[in-house]
Motif scaffolding. Structure first.
Motif, short mmCIF file in Angstrom:
data_model
loop_
_atom_site.label_atom_id
_atom_site.label_comp_id
_atom_site.label_asym_id
_atom_site.label_seq_id
_atom_site.Cartn_x
_atom_site.Cartn_y
_atom_site.Cartn_z
N SER A 37 0.82 -1.21 0.00
CA SER A 37 0.00 0.00 0.00
C SER A 37 0.85 1.26 0.00
O SER A 37 0.55 2.21 -0.72
N THR A 38 1.93 1.28 0.78
CA THR A 38 2.71 2.50 0.96
C THR A 38 4.18 2.30 0.60
O THR A 38 4.67 1.17 0.55
N ILE A 58 1.53 0.96 -4.28
CA ILE A 58 0.38 1.68 -4.84
C ILE A 58 0.61 3.18 -4.72
O ILE A 58 0.46 3.92 -5.67
N LEU A 59 1.02 3.63 -3.54
CA LEU A 59 1.23 5.06 -3.34
C LEU A 59 2.59 5.49 -3.87
O LEU A 59 3.58 4.76 -3.75
N ALA A 60 2.63 6.69 -4.38
CA ALA A 60 3.89 7.32 -4.78
C ALA A 60 4.45 8.05 -3.56
O ALA A 60 3.71 8.34 -2.62
N HIS A 86 -0.38 -4.34 3.63
CA HIS A 86 -0.83 -3.00 4.01
C HIS A 86 -0.43 -2.74 5.45
O HIS A 86 -0.05 -3.65 6.18
N ASN A 87 -0.49 -1.50 5.84
CA ASN A 87 -0.12 -1.09 7.18
C ASN A 87 -1.14 -1.56 8.20
O ASN A 87 -0.81 -2.17 9.20
N GLY A 88 -2.42 -1.25 7.93
CA GLY A 88 -3.45 -1.50 8.92
C GLY A 88 -3.56 -0.31 9.86
O GLY A 88 -3.02 0.77 9.58
N LEU A 89 -4.26 -0.50 10.97
CA LEU A 89 -4.49 0.57 11.96
C LEU A 89 -5.15 1.80 11.32
O LEU A 89 -4.94 2.91 11.76
#
Length: 186
Positions: A37-38, A58-60, A86-89
């Protein structure tokens, strides 16, 4: 004549089998595709995976995961994944990465599973800070979750993933010690 024909047939069969074995040995190896995700999670994953996997984010850099709205291109990227992180939280606002992974029927690993939560005050309530990687000790939890998932995905890479994770975890321990030393001097 019959023996000559059997000998010829055996020789031809050996040539075909050796040719197939040679082409299989020279065939390019498909590297697992990991979609994160990040950028932080992608960086941690690259530290563990090395060149055994193709790691995508996904993220730049600089994009805000809290307000990000996935695009059709993001969905296409996740469809190619063998594994997603993904990170979560609630870092990924409205759980956009979980939705992408679920819609693509891809396994999703939550990197913050097991982190020591740091509460922050938001208005009159306390919430868990989703930026858990700011602590090197929590970053180590991310790495341990990543290496476990990588080994589950690609057991043949266990030695590589374990060695790379061990080195990265050592670097995080050194960073944690340095930070503590600097803070103690204040």
């Amino acid at each position: 004549m019959k023996n000559t024909f059997i000998l010829f047939l055996t020789g031809a069969l050996c040539i075909v089998l050796f040719a197939e074995a040679d082409s299989a040995a020279n065939a390019p190896v498909k590297r697992p595709i990991i979609v994160c995700s990040t950028t932080q999670i992608a960086d941690f994953t690259r530290q563990v995976a090395g060149d055994r996997c193709d790691v995508k984010s996904i993220l730049a850099p600089g994009a805000d995961p809290h307000t990000y709205m996935p695009t059709p291109q993001d969905a296409k990227i996740v469809l190619t994944a063998d594994l997603t992180f993904h990170n979560g939280l609630h870092l990924e606002g409205k759980s956009w990465m979980a939705t992408l992974a679920r819609d693509a029927n891809k396994p999703l690993v939550t990197c913050t599973d097991g982190v020591r939560l740091i509460d922050i005050e938001e208005g009159d309530q306390k919430i868990a800070d989703p930026h858990a990687w700011f602590s090197p000790r929590n970053a180590a939890v991310y790495v341990n979750n990543i290496v476990k998932a990588m080994i589950d995905l690609d057991p043949q890479g266990k030695a590589t993933y374990s060695a790379r994770a061990k080195l990265f975890l050592q670097q995080l321990r050194v960073l944690d010690a340095w930070i503590r030393e600097q803070v103690n001097q204040i």
